[in-house]
Design a protein around this motif. Structure first.
Motif, PDB file in Angstrom:
ATOM      1  N   VAL A   1       1.120  -0.680  -0.332  1.00  0.00           N
ATOM      2  CA  VAL A   1       0.078   0.179  -0.154  1.00  0.00           C
ATOM      3  C   VAL A   1       0.925   1.188   0.386  1.00  0.00           C
TER       4      VAL A   1
ATOM      5  N   THR B   1      -9.867   1.223  -0.256  1.00  0.00           N
ATOM      6  CA  THR B   1     -10.051   1.304   0.269  1.00  0.00           C
ATOM      7  C   THR B   1     -10.071   2.176   1.249  1.00  0.00           C
TER       8      THR B   1
ATOM      9  N   TRP C   1      -7.156  -0.050   4.643  1.00  0.00           N
ATOM     10  CA  TRP C   1      -7.732  -0.648   3.157  1.00  0.00           C
ATOM     11  C   TRP C   1      -7.634  -1.889   4.682  1.00  0.00           C
TER      12      TRP C   1
END
Length: 413
Positions: A338, A372, A385
């Motif tokens: 991420v 997300t 997320w």
């Protein structure tokens, strides 16, 4: 059809590091309820940034009052089956939680702290239709704008069945306006990739209003300069490329700076290469009449990036983007991380930083929406997320500060 994670979460006092340390923490999962899709939203209390709330579909809310050091469960009295979930703060200190149930009926629940919630109020929709893919936004005065897809029938194999984009609004989450159809270009019911979907409203400080959505592979937009008179034709913004792409996200800059009133839009598609999905950004400074050429947000050489969430700090005008990233993946692997990107010049330049720890296994099919979430207020950045953890879906949160990001940026120069 996109792949889904399924599950249900239980949280009991999970510790997070202090803001700025950039160390994400998982909110541990438990046994799941089959058939439920995962979505995640996060919101920050505008008058007390230490108070944040996370909402996860199906029907779960978590809150912190110490900036993310500890999280607890909140109770939302959701009735019926649970589907899409969305969360927002109105800018005055009220959190709003929106939940659809199986028949496609949406209710709005309110809370002052994320801990206790009211019994909910139905959102005005045509309940003879099937209403899905709900999004919510707020204007500078705190009024709420709910956008959604209305299907004549869902699911349906009838090629003549129509899907369309609608919007309703409220000043307090209790009384809602008569829904208005925003789209003129009909979507399908029998093909998820050709349905009208992903609608999101954005309202400027002076009341100019915009709604963007995806039908097929085309991003459309409607607008109103007075908040009531809308265009009679859809504006075509851009056409997405190839088979892997996401629904668009739309923002308008309400900060008191030189870019006030600018429109920002982001999505993911594979226009660079069939095997290389990227996050793309465009900007309009003339109310959507013209847009900049698509600019790539991620800074890798090769690797898939997808599922962007976007937020802007109303105090500073700094633009943020959260997305999944597979730049460390070779070949057909699914190792996913991420990243957070940010821009302090209206999207001319982006800085990128990984904010997850260990890579996790992503989905074979890139999800289009909902996995997300991002909220920003006065230099506090809150990200959430959904990812795989030991073979099970889990929610991760990370609270950062722009001060820490700026220091990291300087350190890498």
């Amino acid at each position: 059809m996109r792949a889904h994670f399924f599950g249900f979460l239980l949280l009991a006092g999970v510790s997070l590091p202090a803001a700025g340390q950039q160390k994400p923490t998982a909110l541990p999962p438990m046994a799941h309820a089959p058939g439920y899709s995962w979505q995640a939203s996060i919101a920050i209390h505008p008058k007390n940034p230490q108070n944040m709330v996370v909402a996860v579909s199906p029907g779960t809310v978590y809150y912190t009052v110490d900036g993310g050091n500890t999280w607890k469960t909140g109770t939302v009295p959701v009735v019926g089956e649970q589907g899409d979930a969305r969360l927002i703060s109105d800018g005055h200190g009220t959190f709003y939680y929106f939940q659809t149930n199986g028949p496609g009926i949406t209710a709005c629940y309110t809370s002052r702290d994320g801990q206790t919630w009211d019994t909910g109020t139905p959102v005005a929709m045509d309940n003879t239709k099937h209403n899905e893919r709900v999004n919510v936004s707020a204007d500078a005065k705190g009024s709420l704008y709910v956008t959604y897809t209305q299907f004549d029938e869902y699911p349906s194999e009838d090629a003549a069945c129509r899907s369309s984009i609608w919007m309703t609004r409220s000043s307090n989450g209790k009384k809602w306006s008569t829904p208005k159809e925003m789209s003129q270009t009909a979507g399908r019911c029998n093909d998820a990739r050709r349905a009208a979907s992903g609608a999101l409203a954005a309202v400027a400080a002076d009341g100019k209003s915009y709604v963007a959505w995806l039908t097929g592979q085309t991003i459309f937009m409607d607008r109103s300069f007075d908040g009531s008179m809308w265009l009679s034709n859809d504006i075509t913004v851009t056409r997405l490329k190839a088979d892997a792409y996401s629904e668009p996200t739309l923002l308008v800059d309400r900060s008191k700076g030189p870019r006030m009133g600018s429109l920002y839009m982001a999505w993911s598609d594979t226009r660079s290469s069939q095997d290389d999905a990227d996050v793309w950004f465009i900007r309009s400074t003339n109310y959507g009449d013209n847009w900049t050429s698509p600019q790539r947000v991620n800074d890798d050489a090769l690797g898939q990036q997808y599922q962007p969430a976007m937020a802007i700090d109303p105090a500073t005008g700094i633009l943020y983007m959260l997305y999944f990233d597979r730049r460390a993946t070779e070949g057909e692997g699914l190792a996913t991380e991420v990243y957070l990107a940010w821009s302090n010049d209206g999207g001319n330049n982006f800085h990128n930083k990984k904010i997850s720890t260990a890579p996790f296994t992503g989905q074979t099919i890139l999800p289009e929406r909902g996995y997300t979430g991002l909220a920003v207020h006065k230099g506090t950045i809150a990200a959430v997320w959904i990812q795989d953890l030991d073979g099970k879906p889990a929610v991760f949160t990370n609270t950062l500060t722009q001060e820490a990001l700026g220091a990291a940026q300087i350190a890498t120069k």
